[in-house]
Scaffold this motif. Structure first.
Motif, PDB file in Angstrom:
ATOM      1  N   MET A   1       0.824  -1.182   0.000  1.00 17.01           N
ATOM      2  CA  MET A   1       0.000   0.000   0.000  1.00 17.01           C
ATOM      3  C   MET A   1       0.873   1.252   0.000  1.00 17.01           C
ATOM      4  O   MET A   1       0.506   2.243  -0.614  1.00 17.01           O
ATOM      5  CB  MET A   1      -0.916  -0.009   1.211  1.00 17.01           C
ATOM      6  CG  MET A   1      -1.890   1.124   1.212  1.00 17.01           C
ATOM      7  SD  MET A   1      -3.139   1.027   2.469  1.00 17.01           S
ATOM      8  CE  MET A   1      -3.942  -0.482   2.065  1.00 17.01           C
ATOM      9  N   LEU A   2       1.988   1.178   0.688  1.00 18.84           N
ATOM     10  CA  LEU A   2       2.890   2.324   0.692  1.00 18.84           C
ATOM     11  C   LEU A   2       3.455   2.572  -0.709  1.00 18.84           C
ATOM     12  O   LEU A   2       3.644   3.723  -1.112  1.00 18.84           O
ATOM     13  CB  LEU A   2       4.024   2.106   1.692  1.00 18.84           C
ATOM     14  CG  LEU A   2       4.973   3.265   1.908  1.00 18.84           C
ATOM     15  CD1 LEU A   2       4.208   4.488   2.403  1.00 18.84           C
ATOM     16  CD2 LEU A   2       6.048   2.903   2.896  1.00 18.84           C
ATOM     17  N   SER A   3       3.661   1.500  -1.454  1.00 19.02           N
ATOM     18  CA  SER A   3       4.169   1.676  -2.818  1.00 19.02           C
ATOM     19  C   SER A   3       3.149   2.395  -3.706  1.00 19.02           C
ATOM     20  O   SER A   3       3.529   3.216  -4.544  1.00 19.02           O
ATOM     21  CB  SER A   3       4.553   0.331  -3.418  1.00 19.02           C
ATOM     22  OG  SER A   3       3.423  -0.500  -3.529  1.00 19.02           O
ATOM     23  N   TRP A   4       1.866   2.109  -3.505  1.00 19.97           N
ATOM     24  CA  TRP A   4       0.833   2.813  -4.273  1.00 19.97           C
ATOM     25  C   TRP A   4       0.812   4.296  -3.910  1.00 19.97           C
ATOM     26  O   TRP A   4       0.637   5.159  -4.775  1.00 19.97           O
ATOM     27  CB  TRP A   4      -0.546   2.195  -4.035  1.00 19.97           C
ATOM     28  CG  TRP A   4      -0.750   0.956  -4.823  1.00 19.97           C
ATOM     29  CD1 TRP A   4      -0.679  -0.321  -4.375  1.00 19.97           C
ATOM     30  CD2 TRP A   4      -1.035   0.870  -6.226  1.00 19.97           C
ATOM     31  NE1 TRP A   4      -0.902  -1.196  -5.394  1.00 19.97           N
ATOM     32  CE2 TRP A   4      -1.135  -0.494  -6.545  1.00 19.97           C
ATOM     33  CE3 TRP A   4      -1.216   1.804  -7.223  1.00 19.97           C
ATOM     34  CZ2 TRP A   4      -1.399  -0.925  -7.836  1.00 19.97           C
ATOM     35  CZ3 TRP A   4      -1.481   1.366  -8.513  1.00 19.97           C
ATOM     36  CH2 TRP A   4      -1.566   0.011  -8.796  1.00 19.97           C
TER      37      TRP A   4
ATOM     38  N   ILE B   1       3.352   6.058  -2.919  1.00 20.32           N
ATOM     39  CA  ILE B   1       4.532   6.667  -3.547  1.00 20.32           C
ATOM     40  C   ILE B   1       4.306   6.858  -5.041  1.00 20.32           C
ATOM     41  O   ILE B   1       4.680   7.891  -5.609  1.00 20.32           O
ATOM     42  CB  ILE B   1       5.781   5.811  -3.266  1.00 20.32           C
ATOM     43  CG1 ILE B   1       6.115   5.865  -1.770  1.00 20.32           C
ATOM     44  CG2 ILE B   1       6.964   6.273  -4.100  1.00 20.32           C
ATOM     45  CD1 ILE B   1       7.172   4.883  -1.342  1.00 20.32           C
ATOM     46  N   ILE B   2       3.671   5.891  -5.684  1.00 18.95           N
ATOM     47  CA  ILE B   2       3.384   6.009  -7.126  1.00 18.95           C
ATOM     48  C   ILE B   2       2.467   7.193  -7.399  1.00 18.95           C
ATOM     49  O   ILE B   2       2.724   7.997  -8.305  1.00 18.95           O
ATOM     50  CB  ILE B   2       2.780   4.694  -7.666  1.00 18.95           C
ATOM     51  CG1 ILE B   2       3.835   3.597  -7.687  1.00 18.95           C
ATOM     52  CG2 ILE B   2       2.176   4.907  -9.055  1.00 18.95           C
ATOM     53  CD1 ILE B   2       3.299   2.220  -7.977  1.00 18.95           C
ATOM     54  N   PHE B   3       1.395   7.338  -6.602  1.00 19.21           N
ATOM     55  CA  PHE B   3       0.492   8.470  -6.808  1.00 19.21           C
ATOM     56  C   PHE B   3       1.190   9.794  -6.500  1.00 19.21           C
ATOM     57  O   PHE B   3       0.925  10.811  -7.142  1.00 19.21           O
ATOM     58  CB  PHE B   3      -0.773   8.320  -5.960  1.00 19.21           C
ATOM     59  CG  PHE B   3      -1.822   7.468  -6.616  1.00 19.21           C
ATOM     60  CD1 PHE B   3      -2.540   7.944  -7.698  1.00 19.21           C
ATOM     61  CD2 PHE B   3      -2.093   6.203  -6.162  1.00 19.21           C
ATOM     62  CE1 PHE B   3      -3.503   7.166  -8.323  1.00 19.21           C
ATOM     63  CE2 PHE B   3      -3.048   5.408  -6.762  1.00 19.21           C
ATOM     64  CZ  PHE B   3      -3.761   5.893  -7.850  1.00 19.21           C
TER      65      PHE B   3
ATOM     66  N   GLY C   1      -3.621  17.580  -8.187  1.00 23.21           N
ATOM     67  CA  GLY C   1      -4.359  17.673  -6.938  1.00 23.21           C
ATOM     68  C   GLY C   1      -5.046  16.369  -6.584  1.00 23.21           C
ATOM     69  O   GLY C   1      -5.031  15.940  -5.424  1.00 23.21           O
ATOM     70  N   ALA C   2      -5.647  15.735  -7.587  1.00 22.98           N
ATOM     71  CA  ALA C   2      -6.325  14.464  -7.336  1.00 22.98           C
ATOM     72  C   ALA C   2      -5.336  13.371  -6.954  1.00 22.98           C
ATOM     73  O   ALA C   2      -5.566  12.608  -6.004  1.00 22.98           O
ATOM     74  CB  ALA C   2      -7.113  14.036  -8.575  1.00 22.98           C
ATOM     75  N   ALA C   3      -4.213  13.309  -7.650  1.00 23.48           N
ATOM     76  CA  ALA C   3      -3.213  12.287  -7.347  1.00 23.48           C
ATOM     77  C   ALA C   3      -2.599  12.503  -5.974  1.00 23.48           C
ATOM     78  O   ALA C   3      -2.354  11.541  -5.239  1.00 23.48           O
ATOM     79  CB  ALA C   3      -2.127  12.275  -8.414  1.00 23.48           C
TER      80      ALA C   3
ATOM     81  N   ILE D   1      -5.128  11.320  -3.349  1.00 19.67           N
ATOM     82  CA  ILE D   1      -5.145   9.855  -3.253  1.00 19.67           C
ATOM     83  C   ILE D   1      -3.903   9.363  -2.526  1.00 19.67           C
ATOM     84  O   ILE D   1      -3.988   8.460  -1.678  1.00 19.67           O
ATOM     85  CB  ILE D   1      -5.249   9.228  -4.658  1.00 19.67           C
ATOM     86  CG1 ILE D   1      -6.616   9.538  -5.275  1.00 19.67           C
ATOM     87  CG2 ILE D   1      -5.026   7.724  -4.608  1.00 19.67           C
ATOM     88  CD1 ILE D   1      -6.731   9.175  -6.733  1.00 19.67           C
ATOM     89  N   ALA D   2      -2.749   9.961  -2.815  1.00 13.18           N
ATOM     90  CA  ALA D   2      -1.513   9.558  -2.145  1.00 13.18           C
ATOM     91  C   ALA D   2      -1.592   9.818  -0.643  1.00 13.18           C
ATOM     92  O   ALA D   2      -1.152   8.988   0.154  1.00 13.18           O
ATOM     93  CB  ALA D   2      -0.328  10.304  -2.744  1.00 13.18           C
ATOM     94  N   GLN D   3      -2.168  10.938  -0.242  1.00 11.65           N
ATOM     95  CA  GLN D   3      -2.312  11.238   1.184  1.00 11.65           C
ATOM     96  C   GLN D   3      -3.221  10.231   1.870  1.00 11.65           C
ATOM     97  O   GLN D   3      -2.905   9.753   2.964  1.00 11.65           O
ATOM     98  CB  GLN D   3      -2.869  12.638   1.378  1.00 11.65           C
ATOM     99  CG  GLN D   3      -1.893  13.737   1.104  1.00 11.65           C
ATOM    100  CD  GLN D   3      -2.531  15.100   1.251  1.00 11.65           C
ATOM    101  OE1 GLN D   3      -3.747  15.226   1.325  1.00 11.65           O
ATOM    102  NE2 GLN D   3      -1.697  16.135   1.291  1.00 11.65           N
ATOM    103  N   ILE D   4      -4.332   9.912   1.247  1.00 11.73           N
ATOM    104  CA  ILE D   4      -5.271   8.947   1.832  1.00 11.73           C
ATOM    105  C   ILE D   4      -4.601   7.587   1.980  1.00 11.73           C
ATOM    106  O   ILE D   4      -4.673   6.955   3.049  1.00 11.73           O
ATOM    107  CB  ILE D   4      -6.546   8.842   0.973  1.00 11.73           C
ATOM    108  CG1 ILE D   4      -7.355  10.137   1.079  1.00 11.73           C
ATOM    109  CG2 ILE D   4      -7.392   7.648   1.412  1.00 11.73           C
ATOM    110  CD1 ILE D   4      -8.481  10.235   0.082  1.00 11.73           C
ATOM    111  N   LEU D   5      -3.932   7.120   0.944  1.00 16.44           N
ATOM    112  CA  LEU D   5      -3.262   5.819   1.009  1.00 16.44           C
ATOM    113  C   LEU D   5      -2.155   5.813   2.058  1.00 16.44           C
ATOM    114  O   LEU D   5      -1.971   4.821   2.769  1.00 16.44           O
ATOM    115  CB  LEU D   5      -2.695   5.445  -0.363  1.00 16.44           C
ATOM    116  CG  LEU D   5      -3.716   5.066  -1.425  1.00 16.44           C
ATOM    117  CD1 LEU D   5      -3.019   4.852  -2.756  1.00 16.44           C
ATOM    118  CD2 LEU D   5      -4.473   3.827  -1.016  1.00 16.44           C
TER     119      LEU D   5
END
Length: 58
Positions: free
Chosen positions: A1-4, A6-8, A25-27, A30-34
């Motif tokens: 999940m941390l890799s996702w 970082i990707i976002f 902004g959207a990415a 999503i990265a903050q939520i993950l």
């Protein structure tokens, strides 16, 4: 999940550099939520392992 997360985050940085503010902004959202979901699950697993303990050897 941390890799996702970082990707976002990387997608958000690249989009921001290219001028795509909405996508960036959207990415980043999503990265903050993950990232926060990862932190919560990590802390829960640490607490569960600490409470579980080890059985004494005979």
């Amino acid at each position: 999940m941390l890799s996702w997360a970082i990707i976002f985050f990387v997608v958000a940085i690249v989009a921001a550099l290219l001028g795509f503010g909405g996508i960036a902004g959207a990415a980043s959202g999503i990265a903050q939520i993950l990232f926060f979901v990862f932190i919560v699950l990590f802390v829960i697993s640490l607490i569960a392992n600490a409470l579980k303990g080890k059985a004494p050897k005979p």
